[in-house]
Design an enzyme around this catalytic site. Structure first.
Site, PDB file in Angstrom:
ATOM      1  N   ARG A 105      52.688 -18.282 -11.513  1.00  0.00           N
ATOM      2  CA  ARG A 105      53.096 -18.647 -12.866  1.00  0.00           C
ATOM      3  C   ARG A 105      51.933 -18.653 -13.860  1.00  0.00           C
ATOM      4  NH1 ARG A 105      56.533 -23.908 -11.285  1.00  0.00           N
ATOM      5  NH2 ARG A 105      54.995 -23.852  -9.602  1.00  0.00           N
ATOM      6  N   GLN A 106      50.718 -18.711 -13.336  1.00  0.00           N
ATOM      7  CA  GLN A 106      49.551 -18.714 -14.222  1.00  0.00           C
ATOM      8  C   GLN A 106      49.031 -17.273 -14.359  1.00  0.00           C
ATOM      9  OE1 GLN A 106      46.735 -22.015 -13.642  1.00  0.00           O
ATOM     10  NE2 GLN A 106      48.155 -22.872 -12.141  1.00  0.00           N
ATOM     11  N   LYS A 203      66.492 -21.827 -24.514  1.00  0.00           N
ATOM     12  CA  LYS A 203      65.745 -23.060 -24.261  1.00  0.00           C
ATOM     13  C   LYS A 203      64.397 -23.011 -24.950  1.00  0.00           C
ATOM     14  CE  LYS A 203      63.417 -21.602 -19.984  1.00  0.00           C
ATOM     15  NZ  LYS A 203      63.314 -21.795 -18.538  1.00  0.00           N
ATOM     16  N   ARG A 205      60.261 -24.445 -24.580  1.00  0.00           N
ATOM     17  CA  ARG A 205      59.299 -24.922 -23.588  1.00  0.00           C
ATOM     18  C   ARG A 205      58.068 -25.471 -24.290  1.00  0.00           C
ATOM     19  NH1 ARG A 205      58.473 -24.311 -18.273  1.00  0.00           N
ATOM     20  NH2 ARG A 205      60.198 -22.846 -18.063  1.00  0.00           N
ATOM     21  N   ASP A 231      67.481 -17.156 -10.845  1.00  0.00           N
ATOM     22  CA  ASP A 231      66.095 -17.382 -11.237  1.00  0.00           C
ATOM     23  C   ASP A 231      65.203 -16.972 -10.076  1.00  0.00           C
ATOM     24  OD1 ASP A 231      64.021 -18.045 -12.897  1.00  0.00           O
ATOM     25  OD2 ASP A 231      64.679 -20.098 -13.265  1.00  0.00           O
ATOM     26  N   GLY A 238      64.060 -29.360 -12.990  1.00  0.00           N
ATOM     27  CA  GLY A 238      64.411 -29.966 -14.272  1.00  0.00           C
ATOM     28  C   GLY A 238      65.007 -28.953 -15.238  1.00  0.00           C
ATOM     29  N   THR A 239      64.340 -27.815 -15.393  1.00  0.00           N
ATOM     30  CA  THR A 239      64.834 -26.760 -16.276  1.00  0.00           C
ATOM     31  C   THR A 239      66.174 -26.223 -15.800  1.00  0.00           C
ATOM     32  OG1 THR A 239      62.549 -26.135 -16.759  1.00  0.00           O
ATOM     33  CG2 THR A 239      64.264 -24.540 -17.320  1.00  0.00           C
TER      34      THR A 239
END
Length: 327
Positions: A105-106, A203, A205, A231, A238-239
């Site tokens: 994710r980074q 959404k 973020r 996904d 949470g998302t």
């Protein structure tokens, strides 16, 4: 009787497991018709890691399978040591098989003075001696470009789609992307499930906080339909749970969730258990212990996909052909 190696035209295939998730490596080995190469691995009192191969690797095509689960930094270091040991043991080619890519994710800088951690991980693999990397459903496809060598980007979609097809009626279902950024993946899902209509959750973020996003509304018609949300991973959920609630509030009859990587960190299990989904489907790219399993959670094996990809690489075949060229 299965042996630790397969010999083909003077080539030798060796599969090695890190300690993070040996069960998946054993399942892959079974699919390949071999056994895992014996290794010794343990932690010193000060937490340093020791690894050693118990058999010769000289001239072998070595595949090192490590699942980057918690504690991810420990298992990353162990994988690097396994690569280094294989290089120093004169392996002919070394492939890191990372079903879930660490730090995926980074993959870019959101703000100044941040690292691009996914790139650093690729550099570490290369520096340690890896010739090739294999992973399933990278968070961002461009991560393939971080590694200076071949990257086999495997897809869990065919495995997940095959199962989801048994659950739904295409006439009364809708494909839902959890955000605008994953619409392309949702489109591919929709086509494979029978030209389903598309919707997505809008959404916002907060990039200053990890794991924080707020689902706002559904763009598209989900009323009285079975909504399938897809996904690449479920972390704290949470998302995802926010998206589930928004979809249900928009009138969806029921919700099915499909994701590749079940990280299930922190409150994820409790959140998902209470989300009111018909079913939540993930693959076993990461270990999901019994205490994290619950009614309504289905875990599909990714081992056949990884095994077929390893076989294609070993035999100098086409990994892309396994997924109908859908890259």
């Amino acid at each position: 009787m299965a042996t630790g190696m397969r010999v083909s035209n003077d080539k030798r295939l060796v599969l090695v497991a890190g300690r993070a998730y040996p069960e998946l490596a054993e399942a892959v080995a079974k699919e390949l018709g071999i056994s895992l190469l014996p290794t010794t691995a343990y932690d010193f009192a000060n937490s340093e890691i020791y690894v050693r191969y118990e058999e010769s690797l000289r001239g072998s095509d070595v595949f090192i399978l490590q699942s980057f689960t918690d504690p991810i930094n420990k298992w990353l270091m162990e994988a690097l040591l396994l690569v280094d040991a294989a290089k120093r043991a004169s392996a002919k080619r070394i492939t890191v098989v990372a079903p879930y890519y660490p730090y995926a994710r980074q993959d870019k800088k959101h703000k100044g003075r941040e690292p691009i951690s996914a790139r650093l991980v690729s550099d570490l693999f290369r520096t340690a001696g890896a010739d090739r990397v294999m992973s399933v459903d990278l968070h961002a496809a461009q991560t393939q470009g971080f590694f200076d060598g071949p990257v086999d980007h495997l897809w869990a979609m065919p495995t997940l789609v095959k199962y989801v097809k048994t659950l739904i009626d295409p006439e009364t279902s809708v494909m839902v992307s959890p955000d605008a950024g994953r619409i392309k993946v949702a489109e591919q899902w929709a086509a494979r499930l029978g030209s389903l209509p598309l919707a997505f959750v809008h959404k916002t973020r907060d990039i200053s906080q990890a794991n924080v996003a707020v689902a706002k509304r559904v763009v598209g018609d989900v009323k009285d339909k079975t909504a399938i949300i897809v996904d690449d991973m479920i972390d704290t959920a949470g998302t995802l749970v926010g998206a589930i609630h928004v979809v249900r509030d928009a009138g969806a009859k029921e919700v099915i969730v499909a994701a590749t990587h079940g990280l299930l960190s922190g409150p994820a299990v409790e959140r998902l258990r209470d989300a009111g989904c018909r079913e939540i489907i993930v693959t076993n790219t990461l270990p999901i212990p019994e205490e994290k399993r619950f009614d309504g959670l289905t875990v599909l094996s990714i081992a056949p996909v990884i095994a077929r990809a390893i076989d294609e690489v070993f035999e100098d075949g086409s990994v892309t052909s396994l997924f109908d060229g859908a890259y």
